[in-house]
Design a protein around this motif. Sequence first.
Motif, PDB file in Angstrom:
ATOM      1  N   PRO A  51      16.571  39.203 -15.566  1.00  0.00           N
ATOM      2  CA  PRO A  51      17.379  40.092 -15.691  1.00  0.00           C
ATOM      3  C   PRO A  51      18.397  40.340 -16.948  1.00  0.00           C
ATOM      4  CG  PRO A  51      18.339  38.697 -14.089  1.00  0.00           C
ATOM      5  CD  PRO A  51      16.928  38.013 -14.610  1.00  0.00           C
ATOM      6  N   PRO A  52      18.864  41.536 -17.250  1.00  0.00           N
ATOM      7  CA  PRO A  52      19.797  41.564 -18.205  1.00  0.00           C
ATOM      8  C   PRO A  52      21.308  40.745 -18.001  1.00  0.00           C
ATOM      9  CG  PRO A  52      19.772  43.297 -16.959  1.00  0.00           C
ATOM     10  CD  PRO A  52      18.652  42.833 -16.481  1.00  0.00           C
ATOM     11  N   ALA A  53      21.870  40.374 -19.165  1.00  0.00           N
ATOM     12  CA  ALA A  53      22.974  39.607 -18.928  1.00  0.00           C
ATOM     13  C   ALA A  53      23.942  40.414 -18.358  1.00  0.00           C
ATOM     14  CB  ALA A  53      23.643  39.385 -20.381  1.00  0.00           C
ATOM     15  N   VAL A  54      24.632  39.882 -16.983  1.00  0.00           N
ATOM     16  CA  VAL A  54      25.714  40.526 -16.152  1.00  0.00           C
ATOM     17  C   VAL A  54      26.960  39.725 -16.533  1.00  0.00           C
ATOM     18  CG1 VAL A  54      26.485  40.876 -14.103  1.00  0.00           C
ATOM     19  CG2 VAL A  54      23.905  41.207 -14.540  1.00  0.00           C
ATOM     20  N   VAL A  55      27.966  40.594 -16.741  1.00  0.00           N
ATOM     21  CA  VAL A  55      29.469  40.011 -16.997  1.00  0.00           C
ATOM     22  C   VAL A  55      30.320  40.581 -15.950  1.00  0.00           C
ATOM     23  CG1 VAL A  55      29.113  39.382 -19.385  1.00  0.00           C
ATOM     24  CG2 VAL A  55      29.944  41.516 -18.727  1.00  0.00           C
ATOM     25  N   ASP A  56      31.221  39.870 -15.537  1.00  0.00           N
ATOM     26  CA  ASP A  56      32.368  40.077 -14.543  1.00  0.00           C
ATOM     27  C   ASP A  56      33.134  41.400 -15.453  1.00  0.00           C
ATOM     28  OD1 ASP A  56      31.916  38.892 -12.164  1.00  0.00           O
ATOM     29  OD2 ASP A  56      32.724  37.064 -13.238  1.00  0.00           O
ATOM     30  N   TRP A  84      21.965  38.088  -6.675  1.00  0.00           N
ATOM     31  CA  TRP A  84      20.679  38.595  -7.066  1.00  0.00           C
ATOM     32  C   TRP A  84      20.475  40.020  -6.932  1.00  0.00           C
ATOM     33  CZ3 TRP A  84      18.060  41.439  -3.668  1.00  0.00           C
ATOM     34  CH2 TRP A  84      18.189  41.212  -2.344  1.00  0.00           C
ATOM     35  N   PRO A  85      21.203  40.675  -6.224  1.00  0.00           N
ATOM     36  CA  PRO A  85      20.895  42.293  -6.141  1.00  0.00           C
ATOM     37  C   PRO A  85      21.272  42.861  -7.767  1.00  0.00           C
ATOM     38  CG  PRO A  85      21.871  41.803  -4.165  1.00  0.00           C
ATOM     39  CD  PRO A  85      21.769  40.499  -4.997  1.00  0.00           C
ATOM     40  N   PHE A  86      22.395  42.442  -8.260  1.00  0.00           N
ATOM     41  CA  PHE A  86      22.920  42.875  -9.511  1.00  0.00           C
ATOM     42  C   PHE A  86      21.787  42.881 -10.591  1.00  0.00           C
ATOM     43  CE2 PHE A  86      26.986  41.541  -8.119  1.00  0.00           C
ATOM     44  CZ  PHE A  86      27.617  42.985  -7.946  1.00  0.00           C
ATOM     45  N   GLY A  87      20.950  41.680 -10.529  1.00  0.00           N
ATOM     46  CA  GLY A  87      19.716  41.658 -11.225  1.00  0.00           C
ATOM     47  C   GLY A  87      18.648  42.534 -11.044  1.00  0.00           C
ATOM     48  N   GLY A  96      14.133  37.878  -7.208  1.00  0.00           N
ATOM     49  CA  GLY A  96      14.003  37.133  -8.534  1.00  0.00           C
ATOM     50  C   GLY A  96      13.545  35.731  -8.396  1.00  0.00           C
ATOM     51  N   TYR A  97      13.592  35.294  -7.366  1.00  0.00           N
ATOM     52  CA  TYR A  97      13.241  33.522  -7.223  1.00  0.00           C
ATOM     53  C   TYR A  97      11.884  33.126  -7.645  1.00  0.00           C
ATOM     54  CZ  TYR A  97      12.637  29.037  -4.832  1.00  0.00           C
ATOM     55  OH  TYR A  97      12.513  27.973  -4.456  1.00  0.00           O
ATOM     56  N   PRO A  98      11.605  32.144  -8.472  1.00  0.00           N
ATOM     57  CA  PRO A  98      12.669  31.149  -8.844  1.00  0.00           C
ATOM     58  C   PRO A  98      13.395  31.371 -10.184  1.00  0.00           C
ATOM     59  CG  PRO A  98      10.640  30.389  -9.136  1.00  0.00           C
ATOM     60  CD  PRO A  98      10.216  31.678  -8.730  1.00  0.00           C
ATOM     61  N   TRP A  99      12.815  32.533 -10.856  1.00  0.00           N
ATOM     62  CA  TRP A  99      13.232  32.657 -11.983  1.00  0.00           C
ATOM     63  C   TRP A  99      14.680  33.359 -12.285  1.00  0.00           C
ATOM     64  CZ3 TRP A  99      14.399  37.897 -13.103  1.00  0.00           C
ATOM     65  CH2 TRP A  99      13.649  38.803 -12.217  1.00  0.00           C
ATOM     66  N   ASN A 100      15.018  33.789 -11.324  1.00  0.00           N
ATOM     67  CA  ASN A 100      16.542  34.392 -11.396  1.00  0.00           C
ATOM     68  C   ASN A 100      17.339  33.404 -10.766  1.00  0.00           C
ATOM     69  OD1 ASN A 100      18.919  35.400 -10.699  1.00  0.00           O
ATOM     70  ND2 ASN A 100      18.222  37.517 -10.097  1.00  0.00           N
ATOM     71  N   ARG A 101      18.354  32.605 -11.331  1.00  0.00           N
ATOM     72  CA  ARG A 101      18.893  31.380 -10.807  1.00  0.00           C
ATOM     73  C   ARG A 101      19.824  31.808  -9.501  1.00  0.00           C
ATOM     74  NH1 ARG A 101      22.074  29.070 -15.964  1.00  0.00           N
ATOM     75  NH2 ARG A 101      22.438  31.607 -16.301  1.00  0.00           N
ATOM     76  N   ALA A 102      20.034  32.961  -9.486  1.00  0.00           N
ATOM     77  CA  ALA A 102      20.935  33.512  -8.359  1.00  0.00           C
ATOM     78  C   ALA A 102      20.122  33.662  -7.211  1.00  0.00           C
ATOM     79  CB  ALA A 102      21.994  34.801  -8.641  1.00  0.00           C
TER      80      ALA A 102
END
Length: 222
Positions: free
Chosen positions: A9-14, A114-117, A147-153
């Motif tokens: 997923p693209p970079a996500v920032v608060d 994970w939903p954000f990604g 996104g499991y397992p490549w999405n860490r969240a």
Amino acid sequence: MRLPWNRRPPAVVDASPPEDLEDETSGWDAITAAMVALHGAPEKRHVAYHPGVAFGSPLQGASVFDAGDHWHYVTYGLSELFGPDPDVAPEVSGWGIELTMRVVRGTDDAPPEWPFGMVAALAAQVRETGWIPAHGSRADMQSPITGYPWNRAGVQTGLTAFAFVVDGPLGRIVTPHGSVTFMQAVGVTEGERVLMTQSTTDEVLAVLPQVAGLPVTDPGRA
């Protein structure tokens, strides 16, 4: 439809939603107003996608709202947020949609990451292929929707496809830049996706877990 989901997923920032920007934000404000009217409170959390739509991100941001027994996510960026696009029909804002996702609430008071990604991955497919999910359409992710397992969240799940329905309580709104329909992505198993091709998406979703009569995504059910 089969989509390639072996991407990060693209970079996500608060971040906080835009305030006092030089550009007008009437498109953004219309989305927020629809969500606040539904939930009666501001977003629980908002994230931004770096570097932003103008520089190649699929979305400008996404917010999650507390819906009581589930979390309600909404995207910002598939419609025109800051001003009309002269190359798009004036009756439709941007791609004409924003994505939503309703995810069951667990024991943690914080909404899952994970939903954000995943909404960003779906938005990227819209931008890259021109595919616009409509009510009843489906997307085979060919891997866990978290996104499991490549999405860490991401969390492990047997849900490997999304079904799309108009997010009933939100439906379609008219903004200063044109109409926007809120399309809800609902996680389903491969077997359920196949059943939908043999009957209809609505018929299968009607017998799957719901909250207050609304289809929800529960990664733990499969």
